[in-house]
Design an enzyme around this catalytic site. Sequence first.
Site, mmCIF file in Angstrom:
data_model
loop_
_atom_site.group_PDB
_atom_site.id
_atom_site.type_symbol
_atom_site.label_atom_id
_atom_site.label_comp_id
_atom_site.label_asym_id
_atom_site.label_seq_id
_atom_site.Cartn_x
_atom_site.Cartn_y
_atom_site.Cartn_z
ATOM 1 N N ASP A 175 0.828 -1.213 0.000
ATOM 2 C CA ASP A 175 0.000 0.000 0.000
ATOM 3 C C ASP A 175 0.859 1.258 0.000
ATOM 4 O OD1 ASP A 175 0.688 -0.814 2.685
ATOM 5 O OD2 ASP A 175 -0.727 0.666 3.463
ATOM 6 N N GLU B 100 0.049 -1.294 5.613
ATOM 7 C CA GLU B 100 1.172 -0.887 6.469
ATOM 8 C C GLU B 100 1.053 0.571 6.834
ATOM 9 O OE1 GLU B 100 5.226 0.667 7.464
ATOM 10 O OE2 GLU B 100 3.873 1.308 5.874
HETATM 11 ZN ZN LIG Z 1 6.924 2.140 3.774
#
Ligand SMILES: [Zn+2]
Length: 388
Positions: free
Chosen positions: A76, A138
């Site tokens: 992401d 993340e």
């Molecule tokens: Zn990163």
Amino acid sequence: MSAERVSPRRMTERLVAFDTTSAKSNLALIDFVEAYLQSHGVPARRTTDATSRKANLFATLGPEAAGGVVLSGHTDVVPVEGQPWTSDPFSPVVRDGRLYGRGTADMKSFLAVALALVPEALAAGLKVPLHLALSYDEEVGCLGVGGLIADVKANLPQPRIVIIGEPTGMKLVNANKGIAGFETEITGKEAHSSQPQRAANAIVAAAELIGFLARLAEEKRDAGPKDSRFEPPYTTLNVGTVTGGTALNIVPRHARFAWEFRLVPGDDGEEIVARFRDFAEQQVLPGLRKAAPDARIVTQARAQVPPLTPEADSPGEALIRRLTGTNRAETVCFATEGGLFQEAGFSTVICGPGSIDQAHQPDEFIELGQIKACEAFLRKLIAWASQS
Ligand SMILES: [Zn+2]
């Protein structure tokens, strides 16, 4: 897809072209990577979020054996909205030796180089398995990788080392700060704005609480514990979002803000939370309750990312030192999934191409030389894994 050979740069461009902003699904990218691996005869395992809109992917090159090395990265990226980009962030373009696009530095290049080298790794006759780990979410608090780690722990031969390819300029990093994130919601009481004496203004209460956090941040900077390995060397606090209110002529009933701190080792996160709660309950809530006995201030923990801490006699560090010839390990301030892998028992280090200075910025880029450096590093890893 027939077995495809793609250059590291071209693979980076392909991955960047998928808009995997954390709020969106990453499945198109995962489908692409899975099909690419399949075309090389490499099966992959998915773990998904509750809605199946997002997935992690884990694949093994070489023997199905314990003791392998995981190459790990998140799929992401952070949003581009409101940023002044010179070119389309999802149509990567090279200018002056730099590849521009969202995720070029943070951190699709590392994954792309690893993927591009899959045919070489397979041809090398690996004796030590190399694993690819791609995670989701993340950037919103390392929320996705936990499912992947749990799956590996429960169902697969255990890897020994995890290399997180976050941008470090290919330097060895063995420590990062953790994050503790929170959301605070204030419920007051609404009234016509001409009648504030009958109301409890949630936004004003939020402002007082935010002011407290701002003063606490200054205190940490000026008088808190210091750790010179980090830049900055003190615990930081941030208020990232604020929402509240309905109209200018209504005293607001609701306000909400999200905040976080990033601790240096030796500082006490629970103390920060306790002081914030004390201030809320003793200094802010009584004022709200004068006109609104039901007024509330509720603080809930959100993303909690553990720090990555240096390991004694770290197999991960020893491997990177051996491959790169470096003899020093550095520290970074940005949080990574490293602490989660480390907590699960894997020797974890960070080493990846590009610079964090370009991450999350408009016109994010990676120097093409960094992609080359990553390629050279992973070739050495493949050679090591096929000889040892
Ligand atoms: Zn990163």
